[in-house]
Write an enzyme that holds these catalytic residues in place. Sequence first.
Site, PDB file in Angstrom:
ATOM      1  N   ASP A  79       1.286  -0.971   0.104  1.00 39.89           N
ATOM      2  CA  ASP A  79      -0.290  -0.269   0.265  1.00 39.89           C
ATOM      3  C   ASP A  79       0.545   1.420   0.009  1.00 39.89           C
ATOM      4  O   ASP A  79       2.042   1.065   0.335  1.00 39.89           O
ATOM      5  CB  ASP A  79      -0.976   0.396   1.387  1.00 39.89           C
ATOM      6  CG  ASP A  79      -0.203   0.024   2.653  1.00 39.89           C
ATOM      7  OD1 ASP A  79       1.078  -0.801   2.433  1.00 39.89           O
ATOM      8  OD2 ASP A  79      -0.130   1.063   4.127  1.00 39.89           O
ATOM      9  N   GLU A 146       0.128  -1.360   5.544  1.00 39.69           N
ATOM     10  CA  GLU A 146       0.884  -0.899   6.712  1.00 39.69           C
ATOM     11  C   GLU A 146       0.914   0.725   6.898  1.00 39.69           C
ATOM     12  O   GLU A 146       1.299   1.121   8.269  1.00 39.69           O
ATOM     13  CB  GLU A 146       2.241  -0.894   5.536  1.00 39.69           C
ATOM     14  CG  GLU A 146       3.768  -0.476   7.020  1.00 39.69           C
ATOM     15  CD  GLU A 146       4.653   0.284   6.730  1.00 39.69           C
ATOM     16  OE1 GLU A 146       5.094   0.855   7.333  1.00 39.69           O
ATOM     17  OE2 GLU A 146       3.692   1.481   6.084  1.00 39.69           O
TER      18      GLU A 146
END
Length: 489
Positions: A79, A146
């Site tokens: 991400d 994350e």
Amino acid sequence: MNEHLEQLSPQPLWRHFRTLCNTPRPSGHEAALVAVIEAWADARGLAHDRDAFGNLRIRKPATPGHEEAPGVILQGHLDMVAQANLDHPHDFTRDPIATYVAEGWLHARHTTLGADNGLGVAAALAVFEDVSLKHGPLEALFTLEEESSMGGALNLAEEWLDGQVLLNLDSEDRGEVFIGCAGGADIVVEAQLPTGELGDDEMALRLSLTGLVGGHSGIDIHRGRGNANRLLVRALRALEAFDARLVDYHGGTLRNALPREAFATLALPADEETAARERIAALQQELRTELAGVDEGVTLALQPLMSPPAKALNAHASRMLVAALHVAPCGVERMSLGVPGVVETSNNLGVVSLEEGRFHLCALVRSLHDSAAADMADRFAGLFDLIGARTRVENGYPGWTPDPDSPLLARFRRLHQRQLGSDPAVKVIHAGLECGILAGKYPHLDMISFGPLIRGAHSPDERVELASVEEFWALLRGLIEDLAESRVA
């Protein structure tokens, strides 16, 4: 889109980064990218699987003759932080990232670039398709969410990974290697505050604070940049002299990004408008003087609303909320004595909102000591108890305890000296690398973190130095080949 990326060197890495730029992947929306990577792995006969949370693992057998070498895990997160300039509409769930090169750096147009951690992911994929590379057993671990919560690492399956060595590819400084990081947690505060009707003598105005640089709430927290939430609250305090009441508030979008903009609607006696405008103009100059050299572009504006709202916080609730936000911990709390030059404990007032009396705050506390992070959360609870708010701690994750005697670190230092003619600086970072969480689940892993030079992460100013990517790629390949010549102890 982004065809020019494939003209950069090293070409295999940049080709994969182009795929990441063209595939939207904000936190919580990584599924499309996972599917693309799985299709790529299938086309090359590479084994892959996911754990229950959705983290993705790809495996590649050792080069013949190197089966006894330690298994190497290349780790990064899929991400990216979704931040765009206010005047640039961008749907991070649908729109690709538009990139360009200027003066040796790769930038994005008006948005975050996603070099954090897209370049680490791209490098791992390029390693897996490099048929000239000698290596032991390889795994690539790509985690989810994350940037929003460390969710992928926190929910990573145990007894799933096979390797003995982990290379985290999520660092952002050339010539440095990281062996420790801060832990952290989200502090969430919520309250329902009393409201009242606007008086006949009151008007509604929109107060905005824009023009800040922003940045990463760990890496950049010590640089003296402005925090839009803290500064707008300072303006609200100044306007209390004119009996201003809060109607609504919206500041920041991510708890791990220094907020660049914040906006509030106020109810104000109509006959105080001129004086209020003068005070805001004076405060803007004060802030530009205080932030000279880092954030002198800060801009305050106070504009009347054509359609005034029906209600605002009552005077007492408004004053109590503004006072609590004004004194809430924000920025660097303490520098480390054990690791000179490193922030020990900090807090970022990341996201603040108020709508129809519903107040919400999400702050991110980081610390090298879990006890200090817990104390910061307790201070928030004690402070916001005074206005009847509820405080909870979420998404806590541990720090990564440094191991200066790591055999992997010694190997990397020798390689760095051999390839670049200099020793790397060995560092502890005040950001939340996933290594601390991974170490808790896989305590046998020997880990380091390194990467290319990235600046402005978590903001639309994010950029990466092209020359550092070539250097990073050479170090990564060299370290994998060096490890291939060793044997599992």
